[in-house]
Design an enzyme around this catalytic site. Structure first.
Site, PDB file in Angstrom:
ATOM      1  N   LYS A   1      -8.079 -11.719 -17.413  1.00 40.31           N
ATOM      2  CA  LYS A   1      -8.166 -12.307 -18.789  1.00 40.31           C
ATOM      3  C   LYS A   1      -7.846 -13.630 -18.922  1.00 40.31           C
ATOM      4  O   LYS A   1      -8.420 -14.498 -19.753  1.00 40.31           O
ATOM      5  CB  LYS A   1      -7.514 -11.131 -19.500  1.00 40.31           C
TER       6      LYS A   1
ATOM      7  N   SER B   1     -20.425  -7.902 -26.701  1.00 35.19           N
ATOM      8  CA  SER B   1     -19.743  -7.312 -27.706  1.00 35.19           C
ATOM      9  C   SER B   1     -18.913  -8.194 -28.803  1.00 35.19           C
ATOM     10  O   SER B   1     -18.482  -7.560 -29.657  1.00 35.19           O
ATOM     11  CB  SER B   1     -18.764  -6.389 -26.739  1.00 35.19           C
ATOM     12  N   GLY B   2     -18.894  -9.504 -28.518  1.00 30.33           N
ATOM     13  CA  GLY B   2     -17.901 -10.195 -29.347  1.00 30.33           C
ATOM     14  C   GLY B   2     -16.583 -10.500 -28.812  1.00 30.33           C
ATOM     15  O   GLY B   2     -15.873 -11.336 -29.201  1.00 30.33           O
ATOM     16  N   GLY B   3     -16.160  -9.747 -27.743  1.00 37.26           N
ATOM     17  CA  GLY B   3     -15.045  -9.776 -27.113  1.00 37.26           C
ATOM     18  C   GLY B   3     -15.013 -10.977 -26.351  1.00 37.26           C
ATOM     19  O   GLY B   3     -15.986 -12.063 -26.130  1.00 37.26           O
ATOM     20  N   VAL B   4     -13.803 -11.506 -25.585  1.00 34.42           N
ATOM     21  CA  VAL B   4     -13.466 -12.629 -24.932  1.00 34.42           C
ATOM     22  C   VAL B   4     -14.354 -12.612 -23.711  1.00 34.42           C
ATOM     23  O   VAL B   4     -15.102 -13.628 -23.501  1.00 34.42           O
ATOM     24  CB  VAL B   4     -12.049 -12.786 -24.641  1.00 34.42           C
ATOM     25  N   ASP B   5     -14.446 -11.669 -23.117  1.00 34.84           N
ATOM     26  CA  ASP B   5     -14.967 -11.502 -21.658  1.00 34.84           C
ATOM     27  C   ASP B   5     -16.540 -11.749 -21.990  1.00 34.84           C
ATOM     28  O   ASP B   5     -17.028 -12.555 -21.307  1.00 34.84           O
ATOM     29  CB  ASP B   5     -14.634 -10.167 -20.977  1.00 34.84           C
ATOM     30  N   SER B   6     -17.242 -10.953 -22.528  1.00 35.17           N
ATOM     31  CA  SER B   6     -18.738 -11.085 -22.660  1.00 35.17           C
ATOM     32  C   SER B   6     -19.151 -12.300 -23.479  1.00 35.17           C
ATOM     33  O   SER B   6     -20.171 -13.134 -23.155  1.00 35.17           O
ATOM     34  CB  SER B   6     -19.280  -9.894 -23.464  1.00 35.17           C
ATOM     35  N   THR B   7     -18.213 -12.976 -24.486  1.00 31.15           N
ATOM     36  CA  THR B   7     -18.633 -14.118 -25.188  1.00 31.15           C
ATOM     37  C   THR B   7     -18.529 -15.180 -24.231  1.00 31.15           C
ATOM     38  O   THR B   7     -19.558 -16.255 -24.248  1.00 31.15           O
ATOM     39  CB  THR B   7     -17.695 -14.202 -26.383  1.00 31.15           C
TER      40      THR B   7
ATOM     41  N   HIS C   1       7.929  -7.231  -3.674  1.00 27.21           N
ATOM     42  CA  HIS C   1       6.664  -7.772  -4.066  1.00 27.21           C
ATOM     43  C   HIS C   1       7.018  -9.342  -5.036  1.00 27.21           C
ATOM     44  O   HIS C   1       7.552  -9.262  -6.009  1.00 27.21           O
ATOM     45  CB  HIS C   1       6.161  -6.892  -5.085  1.00 27.21           C
TER      46      HIS C   1
ATOM     47  N   GLY D   1       0.774  -1.045  -0.093  1.00 21.43           N
ATOM     48  CA  GLY D   1      -0.058  -0.054   0.000  1.00 21.43           C
ATOM     49  C   GLY D   1       0.825   1.266   0.198  1.00 21.43           C
ATOM     50  O   GLY D   1       2.001   1.212   0.490  1.00 21.43           O
TER      51      GLY D   1
ATOM     52  N   GLU E   1       4.716 -10.907  -6.151  1.00 17.45           N
ATOM     53  CA  GLU E   1       3.498 -11.178  -6.990  1.00 17.45           C
ATOM     54  C   GLU E   1       3.698 -10.680  -8.575  1.00 17.45           C
ATOM     55  O   GLU E   1       3.121 -10.923  -9.519  1.00 17.45           O
ATOM     56  CB  GLU E   1       2.306 -10.518  -6.364  1.00 17.45           C
TER      57      GLU E   1
ATOM     58  N   CYS F   1       5.401  -6.130   1.850  1.00 13.95           N
ATOM     59  CA  CYS F   1       5.681  -4.788   1.663  1.00 13.95           C
ATOM     60  C   CYS F   1       4.901  -3.879   2.654  1.00 13.95           C
ATOM     61  O   CYS F   1       5.437  -3.892   3.812  1.00 13.95           O
ATOM     62  CB  CYS F   1       5.212  -3.967   0.383  1.00 13.95           C
ATOM     63  N   TYR F   2       4.064  -2.905   2.548  1.00 13.98           N
ATOM     64  CA  TYR F   2       3.043  -2.471   3.663  1.00 13.98           C
ATOM     65  C   TYR F   2       2.592  -3.293   4.852  1.00 13.98           C
ATOM     66  O   TYR F   2       2.657  -3.146   6.020  1.00 13.98           O
ATOM     67  CB  TYR F   2       1.948  -1.612   3.247  1.00 13.98           C
TER      68      TYR F   2
END
Length: 510
Positions: A366, A222-228, A167, A51, A169, A78-79
Site C-alpha cells: 500500500k 472503487s474510488g480507493g487508493v489502489d484502484s484509482t 527476523h 517458514g 524484516e 530463520c527457517y
C-alpha cells in the site's frame, strides 16, 4: 534485484518490502521453484525466508538445493538459516531453545553484515523459532548469540553466505533494516535505482505492449487508493481506450457514491457510474454466511463488468488494483503460506472470468502505491484514503445484509469518521470504521425500555495491513461518538470498542 524464496512464512512479503525501501527491486518466488527456470542474470542476491516447518521433518517443503550452489550472495532467515546449516553439514536442535517474540542478541564478531556494530554490543530482535542451529557447518563462523540461540547469526568465512535466526524484516527488530542494508548493498552489491518514477515508466511500456495498439480495457474502480492509482497509471498507457466503471453496489459509506465520482472526474479519467444497488442487495437477501457474501459480491461484480464490456465492444482486459498482501492472504501462490482470507479481489474472482487481467500492483504494498500516486501528482485526499474492503459494508454488517441495516451502519460509521477527522486523527490511522453487530441488548431511553442492536468501533495502526495494533483513541472522542450514535442512529442503543490486534484477530470482522 534480490530474489526471495518463500518457505511459507507470513513475513515473507515484509522482506520484499524492506528491500524495496532500500530502492532495490525484489521478487518473491515459491521455494519449490527450479533454479534452471529462472533467468539469474539480473539477480544480485537470494534470500531464503522463514517458514513454519522443520527442515528435517517429513512435511518440509520441497527445495532444490542447487539454489545454494549458484555462487550468488545468499541470506537465510530463520527457517532459511536452519536449511543452510543443514545443507552444509551443521547440526540442528530443538526443544528448550525455542524463542517467540522479543529477544536480545549479542554481537560476537564485528564483521560482514554486522560490521556497523562492535563486538559485545546488544541488539533487540524478534525471534520466532522452535528449531535452532546447534553446531556450525564447516567454514562458517558465528556472528551473534542469544539466550535461546547460541548461534543467532552465522556467515561463511570465504563464500557470500550469511544467515540470521531472527527476523530482520519485522518492525520489532529496530536495526533490521540496517542489517538487510548490509546484505543488499554490501554482500549483494546492489544499487538503489528502483524508484517510483522508474516503476511507472516500465509499467506503462509493459502495459502498452501487452494490450496492443487497438485493444481496450475496463477498470474496476472503487474510488480507493489502489484502484484509482491503477486507473491513472494504466490511462497513461491506454488513454481513452481505458473505460473506468464505478459500481455503486449499495454497500458504500454514506454519501460515497457522489464524492467518489466527483474525485474521479477531476482526474480526467474516462469513468461511468453504474447503479447496481438493488441488484447486489437483492442477491444478498437472506445470506448470513461471510464466505457466501464475498462470493456473491465477487460474482455480481464480474457480471456487471461483463455486461458493460459487451455494451462497449472490444474490451479484452480487466484492470484491478490488487496488492501483494491481497495475494499472499487470499491464495497460497508463492509457497506453502497459509490462506487467511478470501474477501479481496483475488479470492472473489470466479473461474469463468472472460477478461485478461492487468494488475500493475500485484507485487506492491500500500505505501508503495501511495508513493506512485504522489509521483503521478494525484491529490492527497485520494492517497490518504483509508483502505476499504472489496465487499464494502457487507463484511461490516454482520449477519444478513438488508437496506435498513446498511443505512444504520452508514449513519453510525459517518459519525465515527466525522469525529475522527475533526480530531485530526484520520491520516494517522490505518483504518477506522464502525461494525453493525447481530446482537440485541436491553437499553433505556427516556422512560422506555429498548431492545436494539449494537455498534462496534474499530481503529487500528498498521504499516501494511499484515499486522495491526488497535489504536488508543482519546476518551473525550469516544464519549462524543458513543453519545451521538445512540442519539442520532435509530435502532442502536449500545456502542462497544474493539481493542483486538492482528494477530490474533483480523482487521475486519468478517
Amino acid at each position: 534485484m534480490i530474489l526471495i524464496l518463500d518457505f511459507g512464512s507470513q513475513y515473507t512479503q515484509l522482506i520484499a518490502r524492506r528491500v524495496r525501501e532500500l530502492n532495490v527491486y525484489s521478487e518473491v518466488k515459491p521455494c519449490t521453484t527450479d533454479p534452471r527456470s529462472v533467468d539469474l542474470r539480473g539477480v544480485r542476491g537470494i534470500v531464503l525466508s522463514g517458514g513454519p516447518a522443520s527442515v528435517t521433518a517429513d512435511d518440509a517443503p520441497d527445495f532444490n538445493s542447487q539454489w545454494l550452489s549458484t555462487g550468488l550472495p545468499t541470506l537465510g532467515i530463520c527457517y532459511g538459516m536452519q536449511l543452510m546449516a543443514h545443507h552444509f553439514g551443521g547440526a540442528l536442535g530443538r526443544g528448550a531453545a525455542r524463542e517467540y517474540g522479543p529477544s536480545t542478541i549479542t554481537i560476537e564478531r564485528s564483521e560482514g553484515i554486522f560490521a556497523p556494530w562492535k563486538s559485545g554490543e546488544s541488539l533487540s530482535v524478534w525471534m520466532s523459532h522452535g528449531d535452532h542451529v546447534e553446531r556450525l557447518p564447516e567454514g562458517f563462523v558465528g556472528l551473534a548469540s542469544s539466550g535461546g540461540a547460541p548461534i543467532a547469526a552465522m556467515q561463511h568465512s570465504s563464500k557470500p553466505l550469511a544467515a540470521l535466526q531472527f527476523h530482520p524484516e519485522v518492525v520489532h527488530t529496530p536495526q533490521g533494516k540496517e542489517i538487510l542494508r548490509g546484505f543488499v548493498y554490501g554482500m549483494a552489491g546492489c544499487k538503489p535505482d528502483w524508484t517510483p518514477g522508474n516503476f511507472i515508466d516500465q509499467s506503462v511500456k509493459r502495459i502498452s505492449s501487452e494490450v496492443g495498439p487497438t485493444a481496450q480495457a475496463i477498470c474496476a474502480l472503487s474510488g480507493g487508493v489502489d484502484s484509482t492509482v491503477a486507473a491513472v497509471l494504466v490511462s497513461r498507457a491506454l488513454g481513452a481506450r481505458l473505460h473506468c466503471i464505478f459500481v455503486d453496489n449499495g454497500l458504500l459509506r454514506k454519501g460515497e457514491g457522489e464524492s467518489v465520482m466527483k474525485r474521479l472526474r477531476g482526474l480526467d479519467l474516462n469513468v461511468e457510474l453504474v447503479d447496481a444497488r438493488a441488484r447486489f442487495l437483492g442477491e444478498l437477501k437472506g445470506v448470513t454466511d461471510p464466505e457466501k457474501k464475498r462470493k456473491i459480491i465477487g460474482r455480481v461484480f464480474i457480471e456487471v463488468f461483463e455486461e458493460k464490456a459487451k455494451a462497449l465492444k472490444g474490451i479484452t482486459h480487466l484492470v484491478q488494483g490488487t496488492l501483494y498482501p491481497d495475494v499472499i492472504e487470499s491464495v497460497s501462490v508463492r509457497g506453502p503460506s497459509a490462506t487467511i482470507k478470501t474477501h479481496h479481489n483475488v479470492g472473489g474472482l470466479p473461474e469463468r472470468l472472460n477478461f485478461r487481467l492487468i494488475e500493475p500492483f500485484r507485487e506492491l504494498f500500500k505505501d508503495e502505491v501511495r508513493a506512485l500516486g504522489r509521483e503521478l501528482d494525484m491529490p492527497q485526499e485520494i492517497l490518504q484514503r483509508q483502505p476499504f474492503p472489496g465487499p464494502g459494508l457487507a463484511v461490516r454488517v454482520l449477519g444478513e445484509v438488508t437496506p435498513e441495516r446498511v443505512r444504520t451502519l452508514q449513519d453510525a460509521d459517518s459519525i465515527f469518521l466525522e469525529e475522527i477527522r475533526s480530531e485530526g486523527l484520520y491520516a494517522g490511522l490505518w483504518q477506522s470504521f464502525a461494525v453493525l453487530l447481530p446482537v440485541r441488548s436491553v437499553g433505556v431511553m427516556g422512560d422506555g425500555r429498548t431492545y436494539d442492536e449494537a455498534i462496534a468501533l474499530r481503529a487500528v495502526h498498521s504499516e501494511d495491513g499484515m499486522t495491526a495494533d488497535w489504536a488508543f483513541l482519546p476518551e473525550a472522542l469516544l464519549r462524543r461518538v458513543s453519545n451521538r450514535i445512540v442519539n442520532e442512529v435509530k435502532g442502536i442503543n449500545r456502542v462497544v470498542l474493539d481493542i483486538s490486534s492482528k494477530p490474533p484477530a483480523t482487521i475486519e470482522w468478517e
